[in-house]
Design an enzyme around this catalytic site. Structure first.
Site, short mmCIF file in Angstrom:
data_model
loop_
_atom_site.label_atom_id
_atom_site.label_comp_id
_atom_site.label_asym_id
_atom_site.label_seq_id
_atom_site.Cartn_x
_atom_site.Cartn_y
_atom_site.Cartn_z
N HIS A 50 -0.25 3.98 -0.47
CA HIS A 50 -1.00 5.13 0.54
C HIS A 50 -1.52 6.65 -0.88
CE1 HIS A 50 -1.77 3.48 4.04
NE2 HIS A 50 0.11 3.73 4.17
N GLU B 82 -1.92 -1.48 -3.64
CA GLU B 82 -3.22 -0.65 -3.00
C GLU B 82 -3.12 0.70 -3.33
OE1 GLU B 82 -5.53 1.10 0.93
OE2 GLU B 82 -4.62 -1.48 0.88
N HIS C 181 -11.67 -1.89 2.56
CA HIS C 181 -10.93 -1.04 3.28
C HIS C 181 -11.46 -1.09 5.02
CE1 HIS C 181 -9.90 3.35 4.41
NE2 HIS C 181 -8.08 2.47 3.83
N ASP D 58 -15.28 1.42 1.28
CA ASP D 58 -14.90 1.10 2.94
C ASP D 58 -16.59 1.19 3.33
OD1 ASP D 58 -14.54 2.42 5.57
OD2 ASP D 58 -13.10 2.43 5.32
N ASP E 23 1.06 -1.02 -0.08
CA ASP E 23 -0.15 0.05 -0.07
C ASP E 23 0.86 1.05 0.18
OD1 ASP E 23 -2.09 2.18 0.06
OD2 ASP E 23 -2.62 1.30 1.53
N GLU F 92 -10.84 3.16 -1.89
CA GLU F 92 -11.28 3.71 -0.08
C GLU F 92 -11.92 4.87 -0.87
OE1 GLU F 92 -7.71 5.19 2.51
OE2 GLU F 92 -7.08 2.95 1.53
#
Length: 380
Positions: A190, A215, A291, A264, A188, A241
């Site tokens: 981010h 991700e 998520h 999410d 991830d 997400e």
């Protein structure tokens, strides 16, 4: 049955504040829910309180109609704050519906597709060695069959890019060597990389270590850029997400930009909206790995989603066996050998410990800001 009151609780769990929701009815049945910790968490609470004026006096089991009232009744399509508020309320409505029917919620949204729910947790560590050691410790303690890690080294925004790639490879290689070939490793970055070319270089560096997925390899706003990246790498890509409702997932799925979506349940519109998104994804041969970075009620709602959704893949998870996360609920979902068991209690199968919530009051919070070497703000 009519809604009589909607309570909110803004609780600090150490690294973020989480808005919790409790919907009361005139028959004594109540439901609990969790809204996403968006950052301006007080704003989410105020939206929930505003929605309460719309919902009191209505039947809580009319979930589709009440969702449309909140979403379409707000006129402008919602962003993270409005959709987080809707999500938290919606969870509580499902909890009420399940309790009223005497059934766990997954029985109301399709029944079981599986007997248990696979989860992963994220190890921490600044150095490759620390990261590898913590990954092994998590697997040994909880029996996980998968983990997710941050591949980029600390302070990478201020490093030359070639060094970032070298350090990234060291981190991923160390964890792969430590956990072995049969543990799935998600990565991830981010959503902090802006250019598709750099994201591709990162995917090429980590590809030999067979990641489960990468991700948010890019910022999420530009689906075309993500599509371009996916056409040049064989590494499975994931995102979602920061997308809200089926409307924002529609074009992403149509472009076949990713193999895995990660909505999410606390911000995309709730359980029923997640079911609709998952159905769209299934038609595009895309899996769903929700998520789930927040609290134990969110985990419970996700368990009901996962239990009843065929193209569910795996769930992000934080252990709820100690500290404030354990104290604020009566009994968290049960983890056994890397899988969460399905609850059999009516509703969501989890309840808030209201007395404990007061022990963890709101504290002002935001993500730490990251700065580049030239003083400009890096993506958070």
């Amino acid at each position: 049955m009519k809604i009589t009151q909607i309570e909110t609780f803004l609780v600090n769990l150490g690294h973020r504040n989480i808005p919790y929701v409790k919907v009361h009815t005139d028959e004594g049945i109540y439901g609990v829910g969790e809204a996403y910790s968006c950052g301006p968490d007080k704003a989410t609470v105020e939206v929930i309180r505003d929605f309460a004026e719309w919902l009191v006096g209505r039947d809580p089991r009319d979930i589709e109609g009440l969702w449309q009232l909140m979403y379409a009744g707000s006129r402008f399509p919602g962003g993270m704050v409005l959709n987080a508020a809707i999500s938290g309320i919606e969870h509580a409505l499902w909890d009420i519906a399940g309790k009223a029917a005497g059934l766990p919620v997954y029985r109301l949204v399709g029944g079981k597709c599986r007997e248990k729910v696979r989860v992963y947790q994220s190890p921490r560590g600044d150095t490759p060695e620390e990261l590898a050691d913590n990954a092994v410790a998590l697997i040994e303690k909880y029996g996980y069959t998968a983990i997710k890690m941050g591949p980029l080294p600390p302070g990478w925004q201020a490093m030359p890019w070639n060094r970032v790639l070298r350090e990234t490879e060291k981190r991923v290689a160390a964890v792969r060597e430590a956990v072995g070939d049969d543990i799935d490793i998600g990565l991830d970055p981010h959503a902090r990389i802006f250019e598709p070319g750099r994201a591709l270089q990162l995917c090429q560096v980590v590809a030999p270590y067979r990641p489960f997925f990468v991700e948010e390899p890019l910022r999420p706003e530009n689906y075309d850029a993500l599509t371009k990246l996916s056409q040049h790498t064989d590494v499975p890509l994931a995102t979602g997400e920061m997308l809200y409702t089926r409307h924002e997932f529609r074009d992403l799925l149509k472009l076949q930009a990713v193999e895995i979506i990660q909505p999410d349940i606390c911000v995309t519109g709730g359980l029923w909206e997640m079911k609709k998104i998952a159905a769209m994804a299934e038609a595009h041969y895309v899996s769903v790995a929700p998520h789930n970075p927040c609290g134990p009620v969110a985990t419970a709602v996700n368990v009901h989603f996962a239990a009843s959704t065929q193209n569910f893949l795996i769930l992000e998870y934080h252990a709820d066996d100690e500290g404030p996360r354990r104290e604020i609920v009566d009994e968290p979902m049960k983890l056994v050998d890397g899988y969460l068991e399905l609850p059999e209690k009516p509703g969501l199968g989890i309840d808030l410990n209201v007395e404990a919530l007061g022990k963890y009051p709101f504290r002002s919070w935001h993500r730490p800001f990251s700065w580049r070497e030239d003083g400009s703000l890096a993506y958070q």
